[in-house]
Design a protein around this motif. Structure first.
Motif, PDB file in Angstrom:
ATOM      1  N   ARG A   1       0.274  -4.748  12.603  1.00 40.08           N
ATOM      2  CA  ARG A   1      -0.378  -5.392  13.753  1.00 40.08           C
ATOM      3  C   ARG A   1      -0.633  -4.415  14.891  1.00 40.08           C
ATOM      4  O   ARG A   1      -1.493  -4.635  15.734  1.00 40.08           O
ATOM      5  CB  ARG A   1       0.477  -6.560  14.261  1.00 40.08           C
ATOM      6  CG  ARG A   1       0.298  -7.825  13.411  1.00 40.08           C
ATOM      7  CD  ARG A   1       1.510  -8.703  13.550  1.00 40.08           C
ATOM      8  NE  ARG A   1       2.715  -7.908  13.232  1.00 40.08           N
ATOM      9  CZ  ARG A   1       3.954  -8.341  13.317  1.00 40.08           C
ATOM     10  NH1 ARG A   1       4.199  -9.549  13.739  1.00 40.08           N
ATOM     11  NH2 ARG A   1       4.975  -7.564  12.991  1.00 40.08           N
ATOM     12  N   ASN A   2       0.174  -3.342  14.900  1.00 43.55           N
ATOM     13  CA  ASN A   2       0.069  -2.409  16.010  1.00 43.55           C
ATOM     14  C   ASN A   2       0.327  -0.988  15.512  1.00 43.55           C
ATOM     15  O   ASN A   2       1.366  -0.396  15.776  1.00 43.55           O
ATOM     16  CB  ASN A   2       1.106  -2.834  17.073  1.00 43.55           C
ATOM     17  CG  ASN A   2       0.951  -2.035  18.329  1.00 43.55           C
ATOM     18  OD1 ASN A   2      -0.091  -1.434  18.575  1.00 43.55           O
ATOM     19  ND2 ASN A   2       2.025  -1.983  19.128  1.00 43.55           N
TER      20      ASN A   2
ATOM     21  N   PRO B   1     -13.741  -2.366   6.158  1.00 49.90           N
ATOM     22  CA  PRO B   1     -12.518  -3.152   5.965  1.00 49.90           C
ATOM     23  C   PRO B   1     -12.014  -3.741   7.284  1.00 49.90           C
ATOM     24  O   PRO B   1     -12.284  -3.191   8.352  1.00 49.90           O
ATOM     25  CB  PRO B   1     -11.532  -2.131   5.406  1.00 49.90           C
ATOM     26  CG  PRO B   1     -11.996  -0.806   5.909  1.00 49.90           C
ATOM     27  CD  PRO B   1     -13.492  -0.910   6.041  1.00 49.90           C
ATOM     28  N   ALA B   2     -11.273  -4.832   7.181  1.00 52.04           N
ATOM     29  CA  ALA B   2     -10.794  -5.522   8.388  1.00 52.04           C
ATOM     30  C   ALA B   2      -9.368  -5.139   8.765  1.00 52.04           C
ATOM     31  O   ALA B   2      -8.926  -5.404   9.872  1.00 52.04           O
ATOM     32  CB  ALA B   2     -10.873  -7.032   8.165  1.00 52.04           C
ATOM     33  N   HIS B   3      -8.623  -4.536   7.849  1.00 50.47           N
ATOM     34  CA  HIS B   3      -7.199  -4.272   8.108  1.00 50.47           C
ATOM     35  C   HIS B   3      -7.053  -3.268   9.265  1.00 50.47           C
ATOM     36  O   HIS B   3      -7.707  -2.218   9.264  1.00 50.47           O
ATOM     37  CB  HIS B   3      -6.559  -3.725   6.840  1.00 50.47           C
ATOM     38  CG  HIS B   3      -5.065  -3.774   6.849  1.00 50.47           C
ATOM     39  ND1 HIS B   3      -4.296  -2.967   7.651  1.00 50.47           N
ATOM     40  CD2 HIS B   3      -4.195  -4.537   6.149  1.00 50.47           C
ATOM     41  CE1 HIS B   3      -3.015  -3.224   7.438  1.00 50.47           C
ATOM     42  NE2 HIS B   3      -2.924  -4.180   6.531  1.00 50.47           N
ATOM     43  N   PRO B   4      -6.167  -3.569  10.243  1.00 48.63           N
ATOM     44  CA  PRO B   4      -6.020  -2.667  11.390  1.00 48.63           C
ATOM     45  C   PRO B   4      -5.643  -1.229  11.010  1.00 48.63           C
ATOM     46  O   PRO B   4      -6.097  -0.287  11.660  1.00 48.63           O
ATOM     47  CB  PRO B   4      -4.892  -3.309  12.208  1.00 48.63           C
ATOM     48  CG  PRO B   4      -4.840  -4.729  11.771  1.00 48.63           C
ATOM     49  CD  PRO B   4      -5.343  -4.784  10.363  1.00 48.63           C
ATOM     50  N   ILE B   5      -4.851  -1.044   9.960  1.00 50.53           N
ATOM     51  CA  ILE B   5      -4.481   0.322   9.570  1.00 50.53           C
ATOM     52  C   ILE B   5      -5.695   1.052   8.979  1.00 50.53           C
ATOM     53  O   ILE B   5      -5.949   2.220   9.297  1.00 50.53           O
ATOM     54  CB  ILE B   5      -3.283   0.315   8.588  1.00 50.53           C
ATOM     55  CG1 ILE B   5      -2.033  -0.188   9.322  1.00 50.53           C
ATOM     56  CG2 ILE B   5      -3.054   1.696   7.983  1.00 50.53           C
ATOM     57  CD1 ILE B   5      -0.791  -0.316   8.457  1.00 50.53           C
TER      58      ILE B   5
ATOM     59  N   GLY C   1       3.083  -2.859   4.672  1.00 50.62           N
ATOM     60  CA  GLY C   1       3.571  -4.125   4.116  1.00 50.62           C
ATOM     61  C   GLY C   1       2.565  -4.696   3.132  1.00 50.62           C
ATOM     62  O   GLY C   1       1.564  -4.059   2.807  1.00 50.62           O
ATOM     63  N   PRO C   2       2.841  -5.919   2.630  1.00 48.50           N
ATOM     64  CA  PRO C   2       1.946  -6.533   1.639  1.00 48.50           C
ATOM     65  C   PRO C   2       0.548  -6.768   2.220  1.00 48.50           C
ATOM     66  O   PRO C   2       0.422  -7.121   3.392  1.00 48.50           O
ATOM     67  CB  PRO C   2       2.608  -7.873   1.315  1.00 48.50           C
ATOM     68  CG  PRO C   2       3.979  -7.818   1.886  1.00 48.50           C
ATOM     69  CD  PRO C   2       3.986  -6.777   2.962  1.00 48.50           C
TER      70      PRO C   2
END
Ligand code: TXA
Ligand code: MG
Length: 333
Positions: free
Chosen positions: A11-12, A125-129, A175-176
């Motif tokens: 998330r951060n 992609p949408a994932h913050p990482i 994480g997952p």
């Protein structure tokens, strides 16, 4: 090579950790990172030597093209000769997110990315990482799923390690992954556009944005190899897998043959314990099922059983992508 796992808060994301991975990307190395679908194994898409290292690490066939991940529409435009209206509309609704668009590639995209073809697959992609990595690396990132070729896609960093330990420098462990099923692949070079791989973004949602779209299922048999990911055996555990509409009967007959069986059964059924039987309960909600499917299969696969039996998912369109992956996992070598 030592594989280092860097734990990152999804998330951060800590920019210092992401920067370490971005440095590897800029130096031509591959890095595993989470996306909202599955973990990817990424390298600088504009550097053919870097992309070749992905193929080596995965043992991937050179004829199978890679998806290029971008931060936004502007970066995507730089990779294609033409950015059609349909792409604009779809990207404005579904990006960032799990929709890969196939378009005519620009000359800057190396052959190794497209497997020598005239088209390139692109998604934001949408994932913050993933987004932080794209922004710090400052280059588009070519990334297939971070597994050995034809194996199950990874939804955790430990799945990535299992396949690629010692073969890559860094895994960003966020994480997952929330989605669990690979992106929808939509070919915009055809008229009407065609879904080459069903995924989280479904045909009915796409058809609300562009007038017409052909679902892959319609001509599955006629065009099985149009997209190499469509090869029959794919996304497969090592343990032979059977998809069954009559799970109980299938499991019983295998147990009677003296085989050791893992059963991925829909939650809710009461299943008495039996010797040689391992039961994993699968969520009945489609999104939860998708998020847990590969982890459940990885777990059963690790137990060295003789067979994995999976209850058939429902026939509705919502479950298309899941039926697709399971049917490919079930084809025997
Ligand atoms: O969700 C995903 O799409 C994940 C994450 C990491 O983004 N990536 C992924 O990549 O699943 P991969 O390489 O495992 O699957 C890419 C699929 C394959 O079926 C490939 O054949 C197809 O997309 N593909 C890629 N470029 C293509 C092209 N130019 N034309 C047709 N199919 C293409
Ligand atoms: Mg894959």
């Amino acid at each position: 090579m030592q594989t280092e796992v860097l734990r990152v808060d999804a998330r951060n994301p800590d920019p210092a950790l992401i920067e370490r991975a971005a440095e590897v990307i800029r130096a031509g190395g591959p890095v595993a990172f989470p996306t909202e679908t599955v973990y990817g194994l990424g390298a600088n898409a504009l550097d053919s030597g870097a992309v070749e290292r992905i193929f080596e690490a995965k043992g991937r066939h050179a004829g199978n093209p890679l998806i290029v991940h971008v931060a936004d529409v502007d970066s995507a435009r730089g990779l294609v000769t033409e950015w059609p209206d349909s792409a604009d509309k779809l990207a404005s609704v579904f990006w960032p997110g799990p929709l890969t668009l196939i378009l005519v590639r620009a000359v800057c995209v190396p052959d190794v990315v497209t497997a020598g073809g005239a088209t390139v697959g692109i998604r934001a992609p949408a994932h913050p990482i993933a987004r932080a990595l794209l922004s710090l690396a400052g280059v588009p990132i070519a990334a297939p799923s971070a597994n050995r070729s034809n194996r199950l896609s990874p939804t955790t960093a430990s799945h990535v390690l299992r396949d690629l330990d010692g073969r890559i420098e860094i895994i960003l462990d966020g994480g997952p992954t929330p989605g669990g099923i690979e992106s929808t692949v939509l070919d915009l070079t055809e008229d009407p556009p065609r879904i080459l791989r069903p995924g989280p973004i479904q045909a009915h949602a796409i058809s609300k944005v562009i007038e017409q779209v052909v679902s892959e299922g319609a001509e599955k048999e006629a065009l099985p190899f149009r997209s190499p990911g469509r090869m029959p055996r794919h996304y497969a555990p090592r343990t032979p897998l059977i998809v069954s509409r009559h799970g109980r009967e299938t499991v019983d007959s295998l147990l009677e043959q003296g085989l050791r069986v893992g059963w991925l059964a829909f939650a809710g059924a009461s299943i008495p314990p039996a010797p040689n039987l391992i039961v994993t309960q699968a969520p009945v909600d489609r999104n939860e099922y998708a998020a847990h499917l590969y982890a459940a299969l990885h777990e059963l696969d690790d137990l060295d059983l003789d067979r994995i039996v999976v209850d058939s998912p429902p026939d509705s369109a919502e479950w298309d992508a899941i039926r697709d992956r399971l049917s490919r996992a079930a084809v025997q070598e």
